[in-house]
Design a protein around this motif. Structure first.
Motif, mmCIF file in Angstrom:
data_model
loop_
_atom_site.group_PDB
_atom_site.id
_atom_site.type_symbol
_atom_site.label_atom_id
_atom_site.label_comp_id
_atom_site.label_asym_id
_atom_site.label_seq_id
_atom_site.Cartn_x
_atom_site.Cartn_y
_atom_site.Cartn_z
ATOM 1 N N ARG A 150 33.922 54.580 43.787
ATOM 2 C CA ARG A 150 33.160 54.983 42.604
ATOM 3 C C ARG A 150 33.424 56.445 42.291
ATOM 4 N N GLY A 151 33.920 56.682 41.103
ATOM 5 C CA GLY A 151 34.279 58.039 40.705
ATOM 6 C C GLY A 151 35.629 58.488 41.224
ATOM 7 N N GLY A 152 36.376 57.562 41.861
ATOM 8 C CA GLY A 152 37.657 57.939 42.450
ATOM 9 C C GLY A 152 38.736 56.914 42.179
ATOM 10 N N PRO A 153 39.824 56.970 42.941
ATOM 11 C CA PRO A 153 40.980 56.100 42.690
ATOM 12 C C PRO A 153 40.828 54.722 43.325
ATOM 13 N N ARG A 154 41.866 53.906 43.116
ATOM 14 C CA ARG A 154 41.944 52.579 43.719
ATOM 15 C C ARG A 154 43.203 52.509 44.579
ATOM 16 N N HIS A 155 43.095 51.814 45.704
ATOM 17 C CA HIS A 155 44.224 51.663 46.609
ATOM 18 C C HIS A 155 44.354 50.209 47.036
ATOM 19 N N ARG A 156 45.574 49.829 47.406
ATOM 20 C CA ARG A 156 45.822 48.515 47.986
ATOM 21 C C ARG A 156 46.171 48.705 49.453
ATOM 22 N N PHE A 157 45.441 48.011 50.333
ATOM 23 C CA PHE A 157 45.613 48.127 51.780
ATOM 24 C C PHE A 157 46.060 46.765 52.297
ATOM 25 N N VAL A 158 47.273 46.701 52.851
ATOM 26 C CA VAL A 158 47.865 45.427 53.265
ATOM 27 C C VAL A 158 48.137 45.442 54.758
ATOM 28 N N VAL A 159 47.669 44.405 55.449
ATOM 29 C CA VAL A 159 47.919 44.242 56.880
ATOM 30 C C VAL A 159 48.846 43.052 57.066
ATOM 31 N N ARG A 160 49.911 43.277 57.837
ATOM 32 C CA ARG A 160 50.861 42.214 58.139
ATOM 33 C C ARG A 160 51.237 42.283 59.618
ATOM 34 N N ASP A 161 50.663 41.383 60.405
ATOM 35 C CA ASP A 161 51.041 41.211 61.814
ATOM 36 C C ASP A 161 51.096 42.532 62.589
ATOM 37 N N GLY A 162 49.974 43.221 62.646
ATOM 38 C CA GLY A 162 49.880 44.428 63.456
ATOM 39 C C GLY A 162 50.344 45.703 62.791
ATOM 40 N N THR A 163 50.763 45.622 61.549
ATOM 41 C CA THR A 163 51.169 46.812 60.803
ATOM 42 C C THR A 163 50.369 46.878 59.501
ATOM 43 N N ALA A 164 50.380 48.033 58.876
ATOM 44 C CA ALA A 164 49.633 48.186 57.625
ATOM 45 C C ALA A 164 50.353 49.166 56.718
ATOM 46 N N ARG A 165 50.074 49.053 55.443
ATOM 47 C CA ARG A 165 50.572 50.037 54.482
ATOM 48 C C ARG A 165 49.558 50.182 53.358
ATOM 49 N N VAL A 166 49.545 51.365 52.774
ATOM 50 C CA VAL A 166 48.625 51.671 51.681
ATOM 51 C C VAL A 166 49.450 52.054 50.470
ATOM 52 N N THR A 167 49.164 51.403 49.344
ATOM 53 C CA THR A 167 49.888 51.666 48.103
ATOM 54 C C THR A 167 48.872 51.777 46.969
ATOM 55 N N PRO A 168 49.291 52.231 45.793
ATOM 56 C CA PRO A 168 48.378 52.169 44.642
ATOM 57 C C PRO A 168 47.995 50.724 44.339
ATOM 58 N N ALA A 169 46.804 50.537 43.808
ATOM 59 C CA ALA A 169 46.332 49.193 43.468
ATOM 60 C C ALA A 169 47.144 48.623 42.320
ATOM 61 N N GLY A 170 47.125 47.292 42.229
ATOM 62 C CA GLY A 170 47.826 46.640 41.132
ATOM 63 C C GLY A 170 48.111 45.186 41.412
ATOM 64 N N ASP A 171 48.761 44.916 42.534
ATOM 65 C CA ASP A 171 49.086 43.533 42.882
ATOM 66 C C ASP A 171 47.838 42.789 43.351
ATOM 67 N N PRO A 172 47.864 41.446 43.272
ATOM 68 C CA PRO A 172 46.700 40.651 43.708
ATOM 69 C C PRO A 172 46.378 40.886 45.179
ATOM 70 N N VAL A 173 45.086 40.734 45.510
ATOM 71 C CA VAL A 173 44.620 40.941 46.882
ATOM 72 C C VAL A 173 43.656 39.826 47.267
ATOM 73 N N ASP A 174 43.362 39.725 48.557
ATOM 74 C CA ASP A 174 42.403 38.741 49.048
ATOM 75 C C ASP A 174 40.963 39.187 48.817
ATOM 76 N N CYS A 175 40.708 40.480 48.979
ATOM 77 C CA CYS A 175 39.330 40.987 48.923
ATOM 78 C C CYS A 175 39.307 42.333 48.225
ATOM 79 N N VAL A 176 38.309 42.538 47.399
ATOM 80 C CA VAL A 176 38.095 43.817 46.722
ATOM 81 C C VAL A 176 36.843 44.459 47.309
ATOM 82 N N ILE A 177 36.957 45.706 47.741
ATOM 83 C CA ILE A 177 35.808 46.458 48.246
ATOM 84 C C ILE A 177 35.517 47.587 47.268
ATOM 85 N N ILE A 178 34.303 47.589 46.742
ATOM 86 C CA ILE A 178 33.857 48.671 45.851
ATOM 87 C C ILE A 178 32.913 49.533 46.678
#
Length: 274
Positions: free
Chosen positions: A201-229
């Motif tokens: 709230r009042g800030g940016p959006r990010h996409r956080f993806v976990v794949r088999d023990g690794t993760a990456r953070v990118t700008p939001a845009g692509d579909p996701v499983d869950c949205v956290i506000i």
């Protein structure tokens, strides 16, 4: 990091000055901090040691590999484990416990960091003890988080007021997310495939993806499983273990949606301690 929410040394100075002012008023520096194994004075000493720690890396007078060799950690230890060992070592070596002296040292340490940081490019990667590389803005965000969270710890022990502003919390969250991939719990996320969109709230959006023990953070845009506000302050305090997530959920400060909203309750457990 979103450049709109990249912390500056002025932000760090402001919050360190608040923490120092609080330290100069504490009635019992030997009081135990709620939820920690440290006293008020030890927490203050940690703040000073941490800012000096980052100053050394930013100035180039400390080398991550040299520091790591002095710590009793197993090869390949998680960043949180290395941090814990480094914190314990620092409190053993730095023995000052007078809150007034520590308050002065904290503000002086921030000035040293600011001077060292001014000599670095904002994009330059700097190796740190825990095996991660950080830029100066990420280091600044990490130190800002130390002031906000440990300021709260000290205030709770001293029964004093302590307010965390939304923008200050968002500055820290941006730094945390820049490091988040390195703090993913590899054991817990092994075999997992899940994606989140984090909306602040009042800030940016990010996409956080976990794949088999690794993760990456990118700008939001692509579909996701869950949205956290999330309210940034609530996200910060839950992430640092200073409040439970259920209370923030019930207050509407953490809201999960998307096609698999129940995954929101699992998010905090994906990362190890910072």
């Amino acid at each position: 990091m979103d450049p709109r929410f990249s912390p500056t040394t002025a932000d760090l100075r402001r919050e360190a000055a608040r923490a120092a002012a609080l330290l100069r008023t504490v009635p019992a520096p030997g009081a135990r901090v709620p939820g920690l194994d440290w006293t008020v004075a030890e927490t203050a000493a940690h703040l000073v040691a941490e800012v000096r720690h980052y100053s050394g890396f930013a100035a180039g007078t400390a080398r991550a590999q040299d520091v790591l060799r002095t710590l009793d950690v197993a090869p390949g230890a998680a960043p949180g484990e290395v941090n814990a060992a480094a914190n314990a070592r620092a409190l053993t070596e730095f023995t000052e416990r007078d809150p007034d002296v520590l308050a002065d040292a904290l503000e002086a340490g921030v000035e040293e960091f600011a001077s060292a940081a001014a000599g670095r490019s904002p994009e330059e990667p700097i190796p740190t003890t825990n095996g991660l590389t950080m830029t100066v803005p990420v280091m600044t965000a990490a130190l800002l988080g130390e002031q906000l969270v440990h300021g709260l710890d000290i205030a709770r022990a001293a029964r004093a007021p302590w307010r965390i502003e939304r923008r200050a919390a968002q500055l820290v969250v941006e730094g945390v997310l820049a490091m988040a991939a390195g703090y993913v719990d590899r054991r817990r996320t092994a075999g997992m495939r899940v994606s989140y969109e984090l909306r602040f709230r009042g800030g940016p959006r990010h996409r956080f993806v976990v794949r088999d023990g690794t993760a990456r953070v990118t700008p939001a845009g692509d579909p996701v499983d869950c949205v956290i506000i999330a309210d940034p302050v609530a996200f910060l305090l839950v992430g640092y273990g200073r409040t439970g997530q259920w209370g923030q959920v019930l207050r509407g400060r953490l809201v999960a949606g998307g096609r698999r909203p129940w995954l929101g309750l699992r998010f905090a457990g994906l990362l190890t301690s910072v």
